[in-house]
Design an enzyme around this catalytic site. Structure first.
Site, PDB file in Angstrom:
ATOM      1  CB  CYS A 189      29.747  38.908  11.412  1.00 30.80           C
ATOM      2  SG  CYS A 189      28.750  38.709   9.984  1.00 30.80           S
ATOM      3  CB  CYS A 207      32.176  38.685   6.264  1.00 32.72           C
ATOM      4  SG  CYS A 207      30.238  38.324   6.795  1.00 32.72           S
ATOM      5  CB  CYS A 245      30.378  42.129   8.795  1.00 31.74           C
ATOM      6  SG  CYS A 245      31.551  40.847   9.111  1.00 31.74           S
ATOM      7  CE1 TYR A 300      -0.691   3.417   9.307  1.00 32.30           C
ATOM      8  CE2 TYR A 300      -1.122   5.259   7.597  1.00 32.30           C
ATOM      9  CZ  TYR A 300      -0.452   4.841   8.772  1.00 32.30           C
ATOM     10  OH  TYR A 300       0.401   5.453   9.325  1.00 32.30           O
ATOM     11  CD  GLU A 356      -1.042  -0.362   3.712  1.00 29.27           C
ATOM     12  OE1 GLU A 356      -1.843  -1.429   3.638  1.00 29.27           O
ATOM     13  OE2 GLU A 356      -1.263   0.558   4.571  1.00 29.27           O
ATOM     14  CE  LYS A 406      10.831   6.807   3.579  1.00 27.59           C
ATOM     15  NZ  LYS A 406      11.885   7.884   4.065  1.00 27.59           N
ATOM     16  CB  CYS A 426      32.647  35.798   8.573  1.00 30.23           C
ATOM     17  SG  CYS A 426      32.373  37.353   9.521  1.00 30.23           S
ATOM     18  CG  ASP A 474       5.751  12.756   3.001  1.00 28.24           C
ATOM     19  OD1 ASP A 474       6.125  12.543   4.152  1.00 28.24           O
ATOM     20  OD2 ASP A 474       6.460  13.534   2.293  1.00 28.24           O
ATOM     21  CE  LYS A 490       7.165   5.236   5.433  1.00 28.35           C
ATOM     22  NZ  LYS A 490       6.986   6.588   5.701  1.00 28.35           N
TER      23      LYS A 490
HETATM   24  S1  IVH Z   1       2.045   0.897   8.998  1.00 31.40           S
HETATM   25  C1  IVH Z   1       3.685  -0.637  12.881  1.00 31.40           C
HETATM   26  N1  IVH Z   1       1.305   2.028   6.665  1.00 31.40           N
HETATM   27  O1  IVH Z   1       5.205   5.857   8.007  1.00 31.40           O
HETATM   28  C2  IVH Z   1       3.546  -0.351  11.476  1.00 31.40           C
HETATM   29  N2  IVH Z   1       2.646   3.320   8.332  1.00 31.40           N
HETATM   30  O2  IVH Z   1       8.118   5.690   8.435  1.00 31.40           O
HETATM   31  C3  IVH Z   1       3.597   1.095  11.069  1.00 31.40           C
HETATM   32  N3  IVH Z   1       3.196   5.472   7.322  1.00 31.40           N
HETATM   33  O3  IVH Z   1       5.030   5.769  11.622  1.00 31.40           O
HETATM   34  C4  IVH Z   1       2.813   1.602  10.639  1.00 31.40           C
HETATM   35  N4  IVH Z   1       1.947   5.310   5.434  1.00 31.40           N
HETATM   36  O4  IVH Z   1       3.368   7.212  10.234  1.00 31.40           O
HETATM   37  C5  IVH Z   1       1.871   2.254   7.940  1.00 31.40           C
HETATM   38  N5  IVH Z   1       0.473   2.624   4.779  1.00 31.40           N
HETATM   39  C6  IVH Z   1       1.269   2.939   5.866  1.00 31.40           C
HETATM   40  C7  IVH Z   1       1.880   4.033   6.097  1.00 31.40           C
HETATM   41  C8  IVH Z   1       2.434   4.379   7.206  1.00 31.40           C
HETATM   42  C9  IVH Z   1       2.528   5.985   5.994  1.00 31.40           C
HETATM   43  C10 IVH Z   1       3.909   6.103   8.289  1.00 31.40           C
HETATM   44  C11 IVH Z   1       3.532   5.732   9.587  1.00 31.40           C
HETATM   45  C12 IVH Z   1       4.897   5.332  10.258  1.00 31.40           C
HETATM   46  C13 IVH Z   1       5.835   5.857   9.245  1.00 31.40           C
HETATM   47  C14 IVH Z   1       7.113   4.912   9.278  1.00 31.40           C
END
Ligand code: IVH
Length: 735
Positions: free
Chosen positions: A440, A411, A414, A225, A114, A313, A435, A118, A116
């Site tokens: 400064c 610098c 200054c 999630y 799934e 990532k 500097c 941000d 991740k």
């Molecule tokens: S699972 C215990 N699922 O990423 C398992 N986390 O880098 C941890 N995050 O702290 C959570 N999307 O805040 C899970 N689909 C997803 C996520 C997710 C973003 C975040 C979450 C976690 C962080 C870790």
């Protein structure tokens, strides 16, 4: 790398990672990309594996970043909120599967893949189907109660649809859409306020707003999630959880892949990468989770992450543009940093016109010249960085970057002459122009901002903009001058322009006055750190604070003088050694004389080691010691101390109070049954004792554990008392 160097490097990395954790989780203003952060963290984890003696339960590798902020009530999670292990390549994803297959003794494993998201992690508690609490991840076991703010999220039902458990913690991510991010930033730009770097920071900053009305105006969103505590628990897999969340009518991830085996997993990750730009939220990776929850429980967690999940990532986005110019910024230590001024270009959803270039050497190494076509990268959507240039497409006549020439040797703030700095300073990464003027304006501003930062005196509300204003108006020269600025002056400070004033206001001014008062009671170590003494980082400040009672004592420190003296003696010893190759003895007489001299030097060194230096920490080497003594003997240091004296501020060291071990010196050897080495050291020091590295007649006790080595033999030979852990605890208890 020898152990002392490793320890130093580990301390540095830990301090740096903590600083970045603070910037990311608490202030929502990260300074480096996620990728750069992970590089530092991996280096630290490798060192910890190689030098297990220096591991630390509080290391950033062992803990989750802490997002807690003042003003919120802390609440414990019923089940810990963990982080995820990150990877950046396919091989590591495959290794993850191989590890699970080995541990579970089958490679027929189903996973979910799934997005991740941000954003920032949150845990929602529903009791009898009703939303009762929303808590940030905090430091994993407890976080900030942000229920009121989370209730403003329009897409979040306050009641679960259909049948619900008695109590359930549902985990998810709060985010802001790109459109909402642009809208809010546009408004801020119109108001002359600082812009947020990316949607994630803005979302994190918003959830930590104390003003719920303001939160409601920013349209936060949420996606769920995960499952924490659940009573009774009916779902048996990640897939079932996803279906259950949907049935409760909670917002869920846009797409979830259900796969079997590693090849399907990898294919799903590729598909997700192709799709992710169409999602409502920023997606910086894929999360792979073992589907079966019974197996998840079998695998369990490490200190900070579940063994059954991994985050892959995605490679950061890059773009090409033209480098218009390189400008120079001056930081708190006077170091000149080059900044790339770019032809504006769209990258990962926002327009970029500036990027970091680190330092001159890096610019030369990458052969980046003004006018070049360059590739820039934006990882985790923080300040972008220039990756490379394309010399083959360069216009004729582009000159190699020369910082000294660019600023005419002065610098840019200054006008004082600059000098090349050849130090192992981490921030300067080896080489830099500096500097030379301590007074400064840029340095003053930097020091004031640092003085007020969280890790220093935590004078919240006094950020860079206010610091710059106070320095510009010459209300503050040295940070402690802040105590002379009257509350009315602060309240009427105009942070904007004459045409478009932005007045700081009474509320903010009162906040600063309260915080600066509170800071007066902080210990010596905090003040020492806050005053930006050259070479004194957080851990050095802590060590110095533990070994001195006050600035007055530090200024005259016998310990620091002894450290410097010992270094001199060792240098002399090397030069005078009768067998020195560099400086061979000229005659038998000369040899005899030098032998005697060396014996004298050795005796003096041994005296220092057994006396003043017994238990002195590795952190305080001759460079640091000389730097601290010099600073307080110099004009700047004297001025600061005089000012503190005039203000009646006299921070106290946390030097071990007199206790059962006052005057006693311990040497530790071997592995103790229960206590870690540092824990034992701490207990001894807290009771007034000293810990030394080598056994001598002056040693009071040798604390020996399993596999004790030569130190134990030496103790026996010298007749020094040998005790075990149980005996130590008895002594501490005063029995
Ligand atoms: S699972 C215990 N699922 O990423 C398992 N986390 O880098 C941890 N995050 O702290 C959570 N999307 O805040 C899970 N689909 C997803 C996520 C997710 C973003 C975040 C979450 C976690 C962080 C870790």
């Amino acid at each position: 790398m020898n152990p002392a160097q490793a320890r130093q490097r580990m301390e540095t990395l830990r301090a740096e990672l903590r600083r970045h954790d603070e910037a990311y989780y608490r202030k929502a203003t990260p300074e480096i990309t996620d990728f750069e952060y992970d590089v530092l963290k991996t280096e630290l984890a490798d060192l910890e594996a190689r030098f297990p003696d220096f591991t630390d339960a509080a290391s950033p590798t062992q803990t989750v970043g802490d997002d807690r902020a003042p003003g919120f009530v802390e609440v414990a999670h019923r089940q810990r909120m963990l982080s995820l292990d990150n990877t950046y390549n396919e091989a590591e994803v495959r290794a993850f599967h191989a590890r699970l297959a080995r541990l579970l003794e089958t490679d027929d494993l189903r996973y979910t893949v799934e997005p991740k998201i941000d954003g920032l992690a949150v845990s929602l508690t529903y009791e009898a189907g009703r939303l009762v609490r929303a808590v940030t991840r905090g430091k994993g076991d407890r976080g900030d109660d942000v229920t009121a703010n989370v209730r403003t999220i329009r897409t979040l039902p306050h009641a679960l649809h259909g049948a619900a458990p008695n109590a359930v913690e549902i985990r998810g991510e709060i985010y802001l859409s790109a459109a909402e991010f642009e809208r809010i930033n546009a408004g801020r730009a119109a108001e002359g306020e600082a812009l947020y770097a990316n949607p994630r920071n803005l979302a994190a900053g918003t959830i930590k707003q104390l003003d719920t009305g303001e939160v409601a105006r920013r349209k936060l969103e949420i996606v769920l999630y995960g499952l924490g505590y659940c009573e009774p628990q009916t779902v048996r897999s990640q897939t079932e959880l996803h279906e259950q969340l949907k049935a409760w009518r909670l917002p869920v991830v846009e797409k979830l892949w259900r796969v079997r085996g590693i090849d399907e997993t990898w294919a799903a990750i590729r598909e997700l990468d192709a799709l992710r730009r169409t999602f409502a939220y920023g997606t910086d990776g894929a999360v792979v989770k073992l589907d079966d929850m019974a197996r998840q429980r079998d695998l369990g967690d490490t200190a900070k992450a579940p063994r059954w999940a991994i985050a892959y990532k995605f490679k950061p986005d890059t773009a090409r543009t033209r480098l218009r110019a390189i400008t120079i910024q001056v930081g708190k230590t006077g170091i000149l940093s080059p900044v790339a001024e770019l032809e504006p270009v769209l990258l990962a959803g926002s327009t970029i016109s500036r990027a970091t270039l680190h330092n001159e050497d890096e610019i030369r190494r990458k052969d980046i010249r003004v006018g070049d076509l360059v590739e820039i990268e934006k990882a985790g959507e923080v300040i972008p960085a220039v990756l490379r240039s394309f010399p083959e497409e360069r216009l004729a006549g582009a000159a190699e970057f020369d910082l000294f020439a660019l600023v005419g040797g002065k610098c840019p703030v200054c006008g004082t002459g600059i000098a090349r700095l050849e130090v192992a300073d981490e921030e300067a990464r080896g080489v830099a122009w500096k500097c030379q003027n301590y007074d400064c304006r840029a340095q003053r501003t930097g020091r004031l901002g640092f003085f007020c930062s969280r890790r220093a005196l935590a004078i919240d509300g006094l950020g860079d903009v206010v610091a710059a204003k106070l320095v510009e108006l010459e209300l503050v020269k040295d940070p402690p001058d802040l105590y002379d600025v009257r509350v009315e002056t602060l309240a009427t400070l105009n942070l904007g322009t004459v045409e478009e004033p932005r007045i700081f206001g009474e509320k903010n001014a009162a906040k600063i006055v309260a915080a600066r008062e509170a800071a007066k009671a902080l210990p010596l170590e905090k003040w020492l750190y806050a005053l930006s003494v050259p070479d004194v980082g957080e851990s050095t400040a802590r060590e110095l604070g533990r070994r001195h009672r006050s600035f007055a004592e530090l200024e005259e420190s016998g310990l620091l003088r002894a450290v410097v003296r010992k270094a001199e003696l060792l240098a002399r010893r090397e030069l005078e050694a009768p067998a020195s190759r560099k400086n061979p003895a000229k005659s038998e007489g000369d040899k005899a004389r030098r032998k005697e001299l060396c014996a004298q030097l050795d005796a003096e060194i041994a005296g220092l080691d057994a006396g003043v230096l017994a238990g002195a920490p590795a952190d305080i080497g001759p460079v640091v010691a000389a730097s601290v003594l010099e600073f307080f003997a110099g004009e700047a240091g004297r001025r600061l101390l005089a000012k503190l004296g005039a203000l009646g501020i006299d921070p106290q060291g946390t030097m071990a109070a007199a206790g059962v071990f006052t005057g006693k010196t311990f040497v530790l050897t071997g592995t103790l049954p229960a206590l870690k080495r540092e824990e034992a050291e701490q207990k001894i020091q807290a009771a007034g004792g000293k810990v030394s590295g080598s056994v001598s007649k002056k040693t009071s006790y040798v604390l020996a554990g399993a596999d004790a080595g030569s130190k134990l033999e030496k103790a026996r030979a010298l007749g020094v008392a040998v005790i075990d852990e149980a005996e130590l605890l008895r002594l501490l208890a005063g029995a």
